[in-house]
Design a protein around this motif. Structure first.
Motif, PDB file in Angstrom:
ATOM      1  N   GLU A 267      12.487  65.038 -10.823  1.00  0.00           N
ATOM      2  CA  GLU A 267      12.101  64.451  -9.544  1.00  0.00           C
ATOM      3  C   GLU A 267      10.601  64.593  -9.312  1.00  0.00           C
ATOM      4  N   LYS A 268      10.033  65.707  -9.747  1.00  0.00           N
ATOM      5  CA  LYS A 268       8.593  65.886  -9.618  1.00  0.00           C
ATOM      6  C   LYS A 268       7.847  64.863 -10.459  1.00  0.00           C
ATOM      7  N   GLN A 269       8.330  64.639 -11.691  1.00  0.00           N
ATOM      8  CA  GLN A 269       7.717  63.639 -12.555  1.00  0.00           C
ATOM      9  C   GLN A 269       7.875  62.236 -11.974  1.00  0.00           C
ATOM     10  N   LEU A 270       9.056  61.957 -11.412  1.00  0.00           N
ATOM     11  CA  LEU A 270       9.295  60.643 -10.814  1.00  0.00           C
ATOM     12  C   LEU A 270       8.392  60.419  -9.607  1.00  0.00           C
ATOM     13  N   ASP A 271       8.223  61.445  -8.774  1.00  0.00           N
ATOM     14  CA  ASP A 271       7.321  61.322  -7.619  1.00  0.00           C
ATOM     15  C   ASP A 271       5.891  61.080  -8.074  1.00  0.00           C
ATOM     16  N   LYS A 272       5.478  61.769  -9.129  1.00  0.00           N
ATOM     17  CA  LYS A 272       4.126  61.599  -9.654  1.00  0.00           C
ATOM     18  C   LYS A 272       3.917  60.170 -10.160  1.00  0.00           C
ATOM     19  N   LEU A 273       4.901  59.663 -10.923  1.00  0.00           N
ATOM     20  CA  LEU A 273       4.790  58.300 -11.451  1.00  0.00           C
ATOM     21  C   LEU A 273       4.813  57.268 -10.326  1.00  0.00           C
ATOM     22  N   THR A 274       5.696  57.502  -9.342  1.00  0.00           N
ATOM     23  CA  THR A 274       5.800  56.552  -8.227  1.00  0.00           C
ATOM     24  C   THR A 274       4.502  56.481  -7.438  1.00  0.00           C
ATOM     25  N   GLN A 275       3.919  57.647  -7.153  1.00  0.00           N
ATOM     26  CA  GLN A 275       2.678  57.684  -6.393  1.00  0.00           C
ATOM     27  C   GLN A 275       1.537  57.007  -7.163  1.00  0.00           C
ATOM     28  N   GLU A 276       1.444  57.290  -8.460  1.00  0.00           N
ATOM     29  CA  GLU A 276       0.376  56.687  -9.261  1.00  0.00           C
ATOM     30  C   GLU A 276       0.558  55.179  -9.365  1.00  0.00           C
ATOM     31  N   TYR A 277       1.807  54.736  -9.515  1.00  0.00           N
ATOM     32  CA  TYR A 277       2.047  53.297  -9.621  1.00  0.00           C
ATOM     33  C   TYR A 277       1.734  52.602  -8.298  1.00  0.00           C
ATOM     34  N   ASN A 278       2.104  53.210  -7.178  1.00  0.00           N
ATOM     35  CA  ASN A 278       1.832  52.601  -5.871  1.00  0.00           C
ATOM     36  C   ASN A 278       0.334  52.553  -5.587  1.00  0.00           C
ATOM     37  N   ASN A 279      -0.401  53.569  -6.021  1.00  0.00           N
ATOM     38  CA  ASN A 279      -1.840  53.594  -5.775  1.00  0.00           C
ATOM     39  C   ASN A 279      -2.577  52.520  -6.573  1.00  0.00           C
ATOM     40  N   PHE A 280      -2.064  52.218  -7.767  1.00  0.00           N
ATOM     41  CA  PHE A 280      -2.741  51.245  -8.642  1.00  0.00           C
ATOM     42  C   PHE A 280      -1.774  50.131  -9.044  1.00  0.00           C
ATOM     43  N   GLU A 281      -0.945  49.710  -8.097  1.00  0.00           N
ATOM     44  CA  GLU A 281       0.054  48.672  -8.385  1.00  0.00           C
ATOM     45  C   GLU A 281      -0.613  47.369  -8.806  1.00  0.00           C
ATOM     46  N   SER A 282      -1.736  47.049  -8.188  1.00  0.00           N
ATOM     47  CA  SER A 282      -2.440  45.807  -8.526  1.00  0.00           C
ATOM     48  C   SER A 282      -2.864  45.799  -9.992  1.00  0.00           C
ATOM     49  N   LEU A 283      -3.344  46.928 -10.495  1.00  0.00           N
ATOM     50  CA  LEU A 283      -3.800  47.001 -11.887  1.00  0.00           C
ATOM     51  C   LEU A 283      -2.645  46.760 -12.852  1.00  0.00           C
ATOM     52  N   TYR A 284      -1.540  47.447 -12.627  1.00  0.00           N
ATOM     53  CA  TYR A 284      -0.405  47.315 -13.550  1.00  0.00           C
ATOM     54  C   TYR A 284       0.191  45.904 -13.502  1.00  0.00           C
ATOM     55  N   LYS A 285       0.245  45.317 -12.311  1.00  0.00           N
ATOM     56  CA  LYS A 285       0.786  43.956 -12.218  1.00  0.00           C
ATOM     57  C   LYS A 285      -0.152  42.943 -12.869  1.00  0.00           C
ATOM     58  N   THR A 286      -1.442  43.201 -12.772  1.00  0.00           N
ATOM     59  CA  THR A 286      -2.401  42.294 -13.418  1.00  0.00           C
ATOM     60  C   THR A 286      -2.273  42.355 -14.932  1.00  0.00           C
ATOM     61  N   ILE A 287      -2.092  43.572 -15.477  1.00  0.00           N
ATOM     62  CA  ILE A 287      -1.912  43.701 -16.928  1.00  0.00           C
ATOM     63  C   ILE A 287      -0.620  43.023 -17.357  1.00  0.00           C
ATOM     64  N   LYS A 288       0.426  43.163 -16.571  1.00  0.00           N
ATOM     65  CA  LYS A 288       1.698  42.502 -16.894  1.00  0.00           C
ATOM     66  C   LYS A 288       1.530  40.986 -16.892  1.00  0.00           C
ATOM     67  N   SER A 289       0.799  40.462 -15.909  1.00  0.00           N
ATOM     68  CA  SER A 289       0.542  39.023 -15.859  1.00  0.00           C
ATOM     69  C   SER A 289      -0.283  38.581 -17.062  1.00  0.00           C
ATOM     70  N   ARG A 290      -1.245  39.389 -17.447  1.00  0.00           N
ATOM     71  CA  ARG A 290      -2.067  39.049 -18.610  1.00  0.00           C
ATOM     72  C   ARG A 290      -1.224  39.024 -19.887  1.00  0.00           C
ATOM     73  N   ASN A 291      -0.308  39.981 -20.040  1.00  0.00           N
ATOM     74  CA  ASN A 291       0.558  40.010 -21.228  1.00  0.00           C
ATOM     75  C   ASN A 291       1.470  38.787 -21.284  1.00  0.00           C
ATOM     76  N   ALA A 292       1.938  38.355 -20.119  1.00  0.00           N
ATOM     77  CA  ALA A 292       2.772  37.142 -20.092  1.00  0.00           C
ATOM     78  C   ALA A 292       1.962  35.916 -20.520  1.00  0.00           C
ATOM     79  N   MET A 293       0.722  35.821 -20.044  1.00  0.00           N
ATOM     80  CA  MET A 293      -0.140  34.705 -20.444  1.00  0.00           C
ATOM     81  C   MET A 293      -0.459  34.785 -21.929  1.00  0.00           C
ATOM     82  N   TRP A 294      -0.650  36.001 -22.455  1.00  0.00           N
ATOM     83  CA  TRP A 294      -0.934  36.146 -23.885  1.00  0.00           C
ATOM     84  C   TRP A 294       0.265  35.724 -24.729  1.00  0.00           C
ATOM     85  N   SER A 295       1.478  36.023 -24.276  1.00  0.00           N
ATOM     86  CA  SER A 295       2.678  35.603 -25.009  1.00  0.00           C
ATOM     87  C   SER A 295       2.741  34.083 -25.108  1.00  0.00           C
ATOM     88  N   LYS A 296       2.403  33.384 -23.999  1.00  0.00           N
ATOM     89  CA  LYS A 296       2.384  31.914 -24.048  1.00  0.00           C
ATOM     90  C   LYS A 296       1.312  31.416 -25.018  1.00  0.00           C
TER      91      LYS A 296
END
Length: 476
Positions: A267-296
């Motif tokens: 649970e401590k690890q999950l809270d840490k990951l959740t907090q980090e993902y929420n703080n930088f959600e824009s970055l991770y979603k942008t990388i995911k969008s870039r990977n989708a464009m690269w696949s095309k």
């Protein structure tokens, strides 16, 4: 005449003006009449000045009362000098502008505070708060103290709302995680969420109570909760592009000794990951969008050498070209934006950002090198297949292309209906056996059987007659 002259001198001195002396050639009665007219004009001017002083004093008093200030003392029974009138007019103009400015500020603050109170489900408690809640802004004094109170109230409510939103989001995330682990049905979840909407203090208290209740139930199902927590940890690992080496750093994930400490670590690890993902959600979603464009882009690059893409049914080739141009234009821009966001992430987290164990720049370069390697490999395979086909033609001869049969003009193709019409049959009639007739055509000579190996190959490159090494077949 002497009394009128004295009155004129006194009034002119008080009004800071002059009067006209009657001419010496006039008679006494005429002089007296002129002086009396001068006194009347000066008295009229004095009365006008007194009314102006009263008006200025009244205006300044109203403005100062509205603004919570002490007005300047203006005597209502004394004529103001020109300098005093000018100062009073300037002061009243400044107070009027200040009042208008503060009224606009009050209207904006009133709307914002009411909106914040609505979101926080807050009720007025003091006299000033009741004035704001009732909307009686005309009775609200625009003093420095009250205006400062408005700013502080608005700021404190905004801070409280931001904290409540953050806490509500954290509690809802934890609550959703507990619901998923306990496999609570969606209708029950929806019912609870419908009853506890918003970010008010009462909603926060109810969410905390629900989380505490589920935490107690969690301890009764440790093994199940550990397993479900691991599933959520893996989900965040995938969303945050963790490599296998990064995952192995969390040793409790691979432990088989189920207990409260193990669940607490997860649970401590999950809270840490959740907090980090929420703080930088824009970055991770942008990388995911870039990977989708690269696949095309990768798919289009691999299909570039496919000749079937030129069939162009429904304008597919044009659509593909437009999509290729769009990806070629947007991919570099997106990668530059990601690099800037990664720099900010590294400064804040004080460590290197990685995507599947590589720096983002190295990750992108590896993808490009891998794509180029695949294209080269496809090109080599195509060239190798072409060489093998040519070698087979040199060895065994080429296969002639089959030309489709052409229809000669004036001929009729017999369809089933035409055949029935020609033979006199109907769709429901029974076919009859045709009576054999003797043919008058000249009989053909019987065909001689020739073995397939003795036939000449129709190859434009090599023939048995010209090539001595061509394989021969001996027939006994």
């Amino acid at each position: 005449i002497a009394k009128c002259r004295e009155e004129c001198v006194r009034l002119a001195a008080e009004l800071e003006t002059t009067y006209e002396e009657p001419e010496e050639t006039l008679s006494i009665l005429r002089k007296e009449k002129v002086l009396r007219n001068q006194v009347k004009q000066l008295l009229k001017e004095r009365q006008s000045r007194l009314k102006e002083a009263i008006s200025l004093r009244t205006k300044e008093g109203e403005l100062c009362a509205r603004l919570g200030r002490i007005p300047e003392y203006i005597q209502s029974n004394t004529v103001l000098t020109g300098e005093q009138v000018k100062e009073a007019t300037t002061r009243i103009g400044f107070l009027t502008a200040e009042r208008n400015k503060r009224e606009i500020k009050l209207a904006i603050a009133h709307k914002d505070i009411l909106d914040l109170w609505t979101l926080l489900n807050y009720r007025a408690r003091t006299e000033r708060e009741e004035q704001i809640e009732s909307g009686c802004l005309d009775s609200f004094q625009l003093s420095n103290e009250n205006m400062q109170w408005l700013d502080q109230m608005k700021q404190s409510l905004s801070v409280q709302l931001a904290e409540n939103k953050k806490l509500q989001k954290s509690l809802m995330t934890k609550l959703q995680s507990l619901w998923n682990r306990m496999e609570l049905s969606e209708p029950e979840q929806k019912l609870f969420l419908d009853q506890h909407k918003g970010c008010s203090d009462a909603v926060i208290v109810r969410l905390k109570e629900q989380v505490h209740k589920l935490e107690e139930l969690k301890l009764q199902n440790l093994e199940k909760f550990v397993s479900l927590t691991r599933v959520e940890v893996e989900k965040y690992w995938d969303m945050m592009f963790y490599s296998e080496d990064d995952k192995r750093l969390f040793q409790p994930f691979f432990s088989q000794h189920i207990g409260e400490n193990l669940l607490a670590d997860h649970e401590k690890q999950l809270d840490k990951l959740t907090q980090e993902y929420n703080n930088f959600e824009s970055l991770y979603k942008t990388i995911k969008s870039r990977n989708a464009m690269w696949s095309k882009w990768e798919e289009m690059e691999c299909k570039e050498s496919d000749p079937n893409r030129f069939a162009n049914r429904g304008g597919n080739l044009l659509k593909e070209e437009k999509e290729r141009k769009r990806l070629a234009r947007e991919l570099p821009k997106l990668e530059e934006a990601i690099i800037k966001e990664i720099d900010a992430w590294e400064k804040e987290c004080d460590r290197t950002f990685s995507v599947f164990g590589h720096k983002f720049a190295d990750y992108v370069n590896n993808q490009k090198e891998e794509l180029q390697h695949r294209k080269d490999e496809m090109k080599e395979n195509k060239q190798r297949a072409k060489e093998e086909a040519m070698q087979n033609e040199l060895t065994y001869g080429s296969t002639p292309a089959k030309t489709p049969k052409r229809r000669i003009a004036g001929t009729t193709i017999l369809t089933p209906a035409n055949k029935r019409a020609k033979t006199g049959m109907t769709p429901n009639s029974t076919p009859t056996r045709a009576t054999p007739t003797r043919s008058t055509r000249t009989p053909r000579a019987p065909r001689q059987f020739v073995h397939s190996s003795l036939r000449l190959a129709r190859s434009p490159i090599r023939t048995p007659a010209k090539d001595k090494n061509f394989p021969r077949v001996l027939v006994k």
